[in-house]
Motif scaffolding. Structure first.
Motif, mmCIF file in Angstrom:
data_model
loop_
_atom_site.group_PDB
_atom_site.id
_atom_site.type_symbol
_atom_site.label_atom_id
_atom_site.label_comp_id
_atom_site.label_asym_id
_atom_site.label_seq_id
_atom_site.Cartn_x
_atom_site.Cartn_y
_atom_site.Cartn_z
ATOM 1 N N THR A 47 -1.876 17.507 -0.824
ATOM 2 C CA THR A 47 -1.806 16.143 -0.292
ATOM 3 C C THR A 47 -2.040 16.171 1.211
ATOM 4 O O THR A 47 -1.485 17.020 1.913
ATOM 5 C CB THR A 47 -0.426 15.520 -0.590
ATOM 6 O OG1 THR A 47 -0.134 15.665 -1.988
ATOM 7 C CG2 THR A 47 -0.397 14.048 -0.240
ATOM 8 N N ALA A 48 -2.879 15.253 1.681
ATOM 9 C CA ALA A 48 -3.191 15.157 3.114
ATOM 10 C C ALA A 48 -3.319 13.681 3.474
ATOM 11 O O ALA A 48 -2.875 12.802 2.725
ATOM 12 C CB ALA A 48 -4.472 15.924 3.425
ATOM 13 N N TYR A 49 -3.915 13.397 4.633
ATOM 14 C CA TYR A 49 -4.107 12.021 5.091
ATOM 15 C C TYR A 49 -5.541 11.815 5.539
ATOM 16 O O TYR A 49 -6.240 12.763 5.915
ATOM 17 C CB TYR A 49 -3.173 11.702 6.267
ATOM 18 C CG TYR A 49 -1.709 11.726 5.930
ATOM 19 C CD1 TYR A 49 -1.122 10.691 5.211
ATOM 20 C CD2 TYR A 49 -0.896 12.784 6.331
ATOM 21 C CE1 TYR A 49 0.223 10.707 4.898
ATOM 22 C CE2 TYR A 49 0.453 12.811 6.023
ATOM 23 C CZ TYR A 49 1.002 11.763 5.306
ATOM 24 O OH TYR A 49 2.341 11.795 5.005
ATOM 25 N N CYS A 50 -5.958 10.569 5.505
ATOM 26 C CA CYS A 50 -7.274 10.242 6.063
ATOM 27 C C CYS A 50 -7.316 8.769 6.455
ATOM 28 O O CYS A 50 -6.531 7.947 5.952
ATOM 29 C CB CYS A 50 -8.387 10.543 5.056
ATOM 30 S SG CYS A 50 -8.451 9.385 3.691
ATOM 31 N N ASN A 51 -8.212 8.446 7.364
ATOM 32 C CA ASN A 51 -8.563 7.056 7.635
ATOM 33 C C ASN A 51 -9.717 6.670 6.716
ATOM 34 O O ASN A 51 -10.721 7.378 6.637
ATOM 35 C CB ASN A 51 -8.977 6.861 9.096
ATOM 36 C CG ASN A 51 -7.795 6.819 10.037
ATOM 37 O OD1 ASN A 51 -6.785 6.189 9.735
ATOM 38 N ND2 ASN A 51 -7.905 7.504 11.159
ATOM 39 N N VAL A 52 -9.565 5.573 6.004
ATOM 40 C CA VAL A 52 -10.580 5.126 5.056
ATOM 41 C C VAL A 52 -11.386 3.984 5.669
ATOM 42 O O VAL A 52 -10.822 2.985 6.120
ATOM 43 C CB VAL A 52 -9.941 4.664 3.726
ATOM 44 C CG1 VAL A 52 -10.983 4.059 2.803
ATOM 45 C CG2 VAL A 52 -9.250 5.838 3.039
ATOM 46 N N TYR A 53 -12.694 4.171 5.674
ATOM 47 C CA TYR A 53 -13.619 3.132 6.151
ATOM 48 C C TYR A 53 -14.446 2.637 4.979
ATOM 49 O O TYR A 53 -14.875 3.431 4.130
ATOM 50 C CB TYR A 53 -14.561 3.692 7.222
ATOM 51 C CG TYR A 53 -13.890 4.016 8.533
ATOM 52 C CD1 TYR A 53 -13.943 3.123 9.604
ATOM 53 C CD2 TYR A 53 -13.204 5.221 8.705
ATOM 54 C CE1 TYR A 53 -13.339 3.427 10.813
ATOM 55 C CE2 TYR A 53 -12.586 5.525 9.908
ATOM 56 C CZ TYR A 53 -12.660 4.627 10.958
ATOM 57 O OH TYR A 53 -12.056 4.935 12.158
ATOM 58 N N PHE A 54 -14.664 1.344 4.911
ATOM 59 C CA PHE A 54 -15.533 0.756 3.901
ATOM 60 C C PHE A 54 -16.556 -0.117 4.607
ATOM 61 O O PHE A 54 -16.200 -1.079 5.291
ATOM 62 C CB PHE A 54 -14.704 -0.083 2.916
ATOM 63 C CG PHE A 54 -15.488 -0.592 1.737
ATOM 64 C CD1 PHE A 54 -15.818 0.253 0.695
ATOM 65 C CD2 PHE A 54 -15.889 -1.918 1.676
ATOM 66 C CE1 PHE A 54 -16.540 -0.203 -0.386
ATOM 67 C CE2 PHE A 54 -16.616 -2.384 0.601
ATOM 68 C CZ PHE A 54 -16.942 -1.528 -0.440
ATOM 69 N N ASN A 55 -17.847 0.261 4.479
ATOM 70 C CA ASN A 55 -18.916 -0.418 5.215
ATOM 71 C C ASN A 55 -18.600 -0.493 6.707
ATOM 72 O O ASN A 55 -18.713 -1.541 7.351
ATOM 73 C CB ASN A 55 -19.155 -1.827 4.659
ATOM 74 C CG ASN A 55 -19.787 -1.788 3.276
ATOM 75 O OD1 ASN A 55 -20.401 -0.809 2.898
ATOM 76 N ND2 ASN A 55 -19.607 -2.861 2.518
ATOM 77 N N ASN A 56 -18.172 0.658 7.240
ATOM 78 C CA ASN A 56 -17.862 0.816 8.668
ATOM 79 C C ASN A 56 -16.651 0.017 9.132
ATOM 80 O O ASN A 56 -16.401 -0.087 10.335
ATOM 81 C CB ASN A 56 -19.080 0.451 9.528
ATOM 82 C CG ASN A 56 -20.224 1.412 9.322
ATOM 83 O OD1 ASN A 56 -20.015 2.616 9.197
ATOM 84 N ND2 ASN A 56 -21.440 0.885 9.271
ATOM 85 N N GLN A 57 -15.889 -0.531 8.208
ATOM 86 C CA GLN A 57 -14.672 -1.262 8.569
ATOM 87 C C GLN A 57 -13.462 -0.412 8.193
ATOM 88 O O GLN A 57 -13.337 0.049 7.055
ATOM 89 C CB GLN A 57 -14.599 -2.610 7.853
ATOM 90 C CG GLN A 57 -13.328 -3.401 8.187
ATOM 91 C CD GLN A 57 -13.266 -4.726 7.462
ATOM 92 O OE1 GLN A 57 -14.228 -5.126 6.800
ATOM 93 N NE2 GLN A 57 -12.140 -5.415 7.544
ATOM 94 N N LEU A 58 -12.565 -0.202 9.153
ATOM 95 C CA LEU A 58 -11.372 0.601 8.897
ATOM 96 C C LEU A 58 -10.415 -0.168 8.004
ATOM 97 O O LEU A 58 -9.964 -1.258 8.343
ATOM 98 C CB LEU A 58 -10.681 0.962 10.216
ATOM 99 C CG LEU A 58 -9.368 1.751 10.096
ATOM 100 C CD1 LEU A 58 -9.599 3.112 9.460
ATOM 101 C CD2 LEU A 58 -8.715 1.917 11.471
ATOM 102 N N TRP A 59 -10.108 0.429 6.849
ATOM 103 C CA TRP A 59 -9.130 -0.163 5.946
ATOM 104 C C TRP A 59 -7.730 0.367 6.206
ATOM 105 O O TRP A 59 -6.748 -0.219 5.792
ATOM 106 C CB TRP A 59 -9.529 0.124 4.488
ATOM 107 C CG TRP A 59 -10.572 -0.817 3.969
ATOM 108 C CD1 TRP A 59 -11.595 -1.389 4.672
ATOM 109 C CD2 TRP A 59 -10.689 -1.310 2.640
ATOM 110 N NE1 TRP A 59 -12.347 -2.180 3.865
ATOM 111 C CE2 TRP A 59 -11.818 -2.159 2.602
ATOM 112 C CE3 TRP A 59 -9.976 -1.092 1.466
ATOM 113 C CZ2 TRP A 59 -12.229 -2.807 1.438
ATOM 114 C CZ3 TRP A 59 -10.396 -1.736 0.309
ATOM 115 C CH2 TRP A 59 -11.502 -2.593 0.300
ATOM 116 N N GLY A 60 -7.624 1.522 6.870
ATOM 117 C CA GLY A 60 -6.316 2.038 7.220
ATOM 118 C C GLY A 60 -6.124 3.479 6.792
ATOM 119 O O GLY A 60 -7.025 4.117 6.250
ATOM 120 N N ILE A 61 -4.930 3.983 7.049
ATOM 121 C CA ILE A 61 -4.601 5.362 6.699
ATOM 122 C C ILE A 61 -4.148 5.414 5.242
ATOM 123 O O ILE A 61 -3.433 4.525 4.760
ATOM 124 C CB ILE A 61 -3.518 5.927 7.637
ATOM 125 C CG1 ILE A 61 -3.305 7.424 7.353
ATOM 126 C CG2 ILE A 61 -2.214 5.154 7.512
ATOM 127 C CD1 ILE A 61 -2.402 8.105 8.368
#
Length: 260
Positions: A47-61
């Protein structure tokens, strides 16, 4: 990753799960629990963490949780051609007869779907439910890695992770290891550890959870039968004593600070 490009992977993984840490404002419950399990050589997803982007928009950690699949089984057990079952939606391990079809709506076979052979799972459930107490240890040891299950059970209790076989009766995988010819228990979905899933218990009850707690012993036959067996109960007590030595602030504080 290989849905549109055959054999495509990322660092040997075909899939990852992005979890939004439901009911966990700390974002740490699942990672701390899974990391503890892995550190003690108990089967669990990385288990780790990431920042999720959708179409260059940050959705969050998000928490990134390793999938339980053939890559996971190969890494842990050295083989991946045995049956992999998810204990969902109702994986209580109760006996509903010898016909595999009786279990189709209670478990999910994750692989080998063309063959669709459920006889190994039915046999495991048969042994759990229909073996006498005098013969239980020999029979169960022959079909399940009981030492690892006992450790999994201890950790579910210590972490008050009750949205699990211990409480709600699901959220786990079992893999039929072809090298040992035994089922291996695999942790899954610990996002509500540390008492987030309350099972109608108060915060005080969760903090002082009985080490033999089970939400419904009659519908959790694996735990019920093992608790009634003196040898298994003794082994559970031993595993609890060993693992609780690391369930301390001294063990966790620095890890929590590093994630904060």
């Amino acid at each position: 990753f290989n849905t549109f490009v055959p054999a495509q992977d990322i660092h040997g993984l075909k899939k990852l799960n992005f979890n939004n840490c439901f009911k966990d404002p700390s974002f740490m419950r699942e990672k701390l629990t899974n990391d503890f399990l892995i550190a003690h050589n108990i089967h669990a997803p990385r288990t780790a963490y990431c920042n999720v982007y959708f179409n260059n928009q940050l959705w969050g950690i998000y928490a990134v949780v390793e999938a339980i699949d053939d890559e996971f089984c190969k890494a842990w057990f050295g083989n991946n051609d045995g049956n992999l079952f998810q204990g969902d939606p109702q994986g209580s391990l109760q006996w509903f007869g010898a016909q595999p079809s009786a279990y189709y709506q209670k478990y999910d076979l994750e692989n080998n779907n063309t063959l669709n052979d459920w006889t190994d799972l039915v046999n495991l459930i048969d042994v759990i439910n229909n073996t006498t107490n005098a013969n239980l240890q020999a029979a169960l040891d022959a079909v399940l890695n009981t030492n690892d299950f006992l450790k999994q059970w201890v950790c579910l209790n210590m972490f008050s992770s009750l949205d699990s076989y211990l409480g709600s009766g699901h959220n786990y995988y079992i893999y039929h290891d072809t090298l040992t010819n035994k089922f291996q228990w695999i942790a899954w979905d610990n996002n509500e550890a540390f008492g987030s899933f309350k099972m109608q218990l108060s915060n005080l009850q969760l903090k002082n959870l009985d080490m033999y707690y089970v939400s419904n012993a009659t519908s959790r036959p694996l735990i019920n039968k093992m608790l009634a067996n003196p040898a298994y109960k003794s082994l559970y007590n031993q595993a609890y004593c060993e693992l609780k030595d690391d369930f301390t602030n001294a063990y966790f504080d620095s890890k929590i600070d590093s994630l904060d």
